[in-house]
Design an enzyme around this catalytic site. Structure first.
Site, PDB file in Angstrom:
ATOM      1  CG  HIS A 247     -14.053   4.773   4.894  1.00  0.00           C
ATOM      2  ND1 HIS A 247     -14.537   6.054   4.748  1.00  0.00           N
ATOM      3  CD2 HIS A 247     -14.947   3.949   4.296  1.00  0.00           C
ATOM      4  CE1 HIS A 247     -15.687   6.024   4.106  1.00  0.00           C
ATOM      5  NE2 HIS A 247     -15.971   4.751   3.824  1.00  0.00           N
ATOM      6  NE  ARG A 250     -11.399   0.982  -0.405  1.00  0.00           N
ATOM      7  CZ  ARG A 250     -12.220  -0.065  -0.492  1.00  0.00           C
ATOM      8  NH1 ARG A 250     -13.506   0.105  -0.314  1.00  0.00           N
ATOM      9  NH2 ARG A 250     -11.731  -1.252  -0.782  1.00  0.00           N
ATOM     10  CG  ASN A 358      -0.756 -16.658  -0.071  1.00  0.00           C
ATOM     11  OD1 ASN A 358      -1.308 -15.945  -0.897  1.00  0.00           O
ATOM     12  ND2 ASN A 358      -0.200 -16.180   1.027  1.00  0.00           N
ATOM     13  CG  ASP A 387       3.237 -24.395  -2.415  1.00  0.00           C
ATOM     14  OD1 ASP A 387       4.338 -24.462  -2.990  1.00  0.00           O
ATOM     15  OD2 ASP A 387       2.965 -23.498  -1.572  1.00  0.00           O
ATOM     16  N   GLY A 419       1.448  -8.332   0.251  1.00  0.00           N
ATOM     17  CA  GLY A 419       2.234  -8.702   1.422  1.00  0.00           C
ATOM     18  C   GLY A 419       1.466  -8.625   2.721  1.00  0.00           C
ATOM     19  CG  LEU A 420      -1.236  -5.956   3.932  1.00  0.00           C
ATOM     20  CD1 LEU A 420      -2.350  -4.973   3.611  1.00  0.00           C
ATOM     21  CD2 LEU A 420      -0.751  -5.749   5.350  1.00  0.00           C
ATOM     22  CG  LEU A 422       1.567 -15.455   4.185  1.00  0.00           C
ATOM     23  CD1 LEU A 422       2.979 -15.882   3.832  1.00  0.00           C
ATOM     24  CD2 LEU A 422       0.754 -16.665   4.644  1.00  0.00           C
TER      25      LEU A 422
END
Length: 456
Positions: A247, A250, A358, A387, A419-420, A422
């Site tokens: 936080h 930001r 994804n 997929d 990249g967060l 998964l």
């Protein structure tokens, strides 16, 4: 018999030991008094009958003629069936009649020779009783009574005479005590085991019942509850710190993007400012995902409930299928059943949603989601998402669950991923004692397989 309560496990063990020992001692003390093969006093009704018979014999021989042996012999041959026999001896123990070798009588004479204290004892099936005084011409002879013992030996005597039965009875007597002791030990131990299993599944909940029972388990339960409380505080503190840091980042990021916008307005567009804005946007998205992760994980272990797979994921799957159709792709999933799952609903929904989105993003035109219960033990729900995109190189299949990791193919920085996604999914599945792995899909792209334990 209701056993007293003991606070210590050792005191319970000693209580069982001393109680068993007390039963054995009481048995040994009472055994001589209950065993007819031991010497006992004669019951009062029989004693009076035998004494009356001795007086009657004294009166009859005083009125008859002949030698003493001849007078007494007529009283020793009355029972033709040999169920009852009288014996007469001198005060010194010499047998007057009937003559012959009588081992039981000779043995009994050595132990019972006073008419003031007559006794009885069982020899095989022959009960000897006496002596009783018989008067004859100012002299005294002793009368012994032998009668056939038709009653079966007492049950405990039969047991003591047979070692196998004695062992069996000992086991029957000691088994309730041992079962009580085992129950006293296993109940708190089972509670502690169940509490440990809940913690292993991510349910960090203190159980007041652990602090009851024997003193040793009570102390262990109190320590366990303290550990759970400490883990709760540690996890909560770490997640709140992550949330606060994300936080706080930001604010300077917002100022950076505002300064970039002002510079573009004054100086016009340039590659350097575009690059700064792109990286700032990516950083803002990354911080947003970190905030989302922290919000889901703060006290997530405390918000657990029992739900079924259909209620949990149906709406999310329908939304994902609609999104795939808007992108010109086809998504299918097998029918959901009411498989029971215990956990944090938001985390479980977000975990599967990340994987499916994804697949929609990187798949060419086909996405397949399958649900089925593990056929081996029936206690696991297996979910596979496939997929037909480019997939991931085999050497990087295990790395895609690492935070901020991006592969070098189509799933790279140009796709806008941080990249967060998964990593969030892997963390959520691990919090629910599940597993997640990546492999090549039969459709040609990537396959993600999730296994979650079903609630009992």
């Amino acid at each position: 018999m209701r056993l007293p309560r003991f606070s210590s496990l050792y005191s319970r063990i000693f209580a069982v030991f001393w109680l068993t020992l007390l039963i054995v001692v009481l048995t040994l003390l009472l055994l001589p008094n209950l065993d007819p093969r031991a010497q006992h006093t004669i019951p009062e009704p029989q004693l009076k009958r035998f004494e009356a018979s001795a007086q009657s014999i004294s009166q009859q021989i005083s009125r008859s003629y002949g030698s003493l042996e001849k007078k007494l012999k007529r009283f020793t041959n009355k029972d033709r069936h040999k169920r009852f026999q009288l014996y007469f001896t001198t005060l010194e123990g010499d047998i007057i009649t009937p003559r012959g070798h009588n081992k039981a009588l000779r043995n009994f004479i050595t132990m019972a020779d006073s008419p003031d204290d007559p006794k009885q004892k069982l020899y095989g099936r022959w009960m000897m009783a006496g002596p009783f005084a018989v008067e004859h011409e100012n002299t005294q002879v002793l009368m012994y009574v032998g009668r056939l013992w038709r009653e079966p030996p007492p049950f405990f005597i039969q047991i003591l005479d047979k070692p196998f039965q004695l062992l069996l009875v000992t086991m029957l007597v000691s088994t309730p005590l041992l079962l009580w002791l085992a129950w006293a030990i296993t109940i708190p131990a089972r509670r502690l085991q169940q509490a440990s299993e809940r913690v292993a599944k991510g349910q960090f909940e203190a159980d007041p019942k652990l602090e009851s029972g024997p003193r040793e388990f009570k102390q262990a339960g109190a320590s366990f509850n303290q550990m759970v409380g400490a883990i709760n505080q540690m996890i909560g503190g770490q997640q709140r710190l992550l949330s606060d840091i994300s936080h706080e980042l930001r604010s300077p990021l917002t100022r950076l993007r505002m300064a970039t916008a002002l510079a573009q307005r004054k100086q016009g567009d340039s590659k350097e400012l575009d690059r700064i804005d792109t990286e700032a946007e990516r950083l803002e998205k990354m911080i947003g995902e970190l905030l989302e992760l922290s919000r889901m994980q703060v006290n997530s272990h405390e918000h657990r409930e029992l739900a079924d797979a259909n209620t949990l994921w149906y709406d999310m799957l329908e939304d994902a299928r609609f999104e795939a159709e808007q992108r010109g792709k086809s998504m299918s999933y097998t029918p959901l059943q009411d498989w029971p799952i215990r956990g944090n609903p938001n985390l479980l929904i977000s975990a599967l949603e990340n994987v499916i989105r994804n697949a929609i993003k990187y798949g060419d035109d086909t996405i397949a989601v399958q649900f089925h219960q593990d056929q081996e033990d029936g206690e696991w729900l297996e979910i596979s998402v496939e997929d037909n995109g480019e997939g991931v190189p085999d050497g990087e299949l295990e790395d895609i669950f690492r935070p901020f990791y991006r592969v070098s193919t189509a799933r790279d920085r140009s796709s806008g991923g941080t990249g967060l996604g998964l990593a969030i999914t892997e963390s959520a599945i691990r919090q629910h004692s599940g597993t997640i792995k990546a492999s090549r899909s039969s459709l040609g792209g990537l396959q993600i397989t999730i296994r979650l334990p079903l609630a009992r």
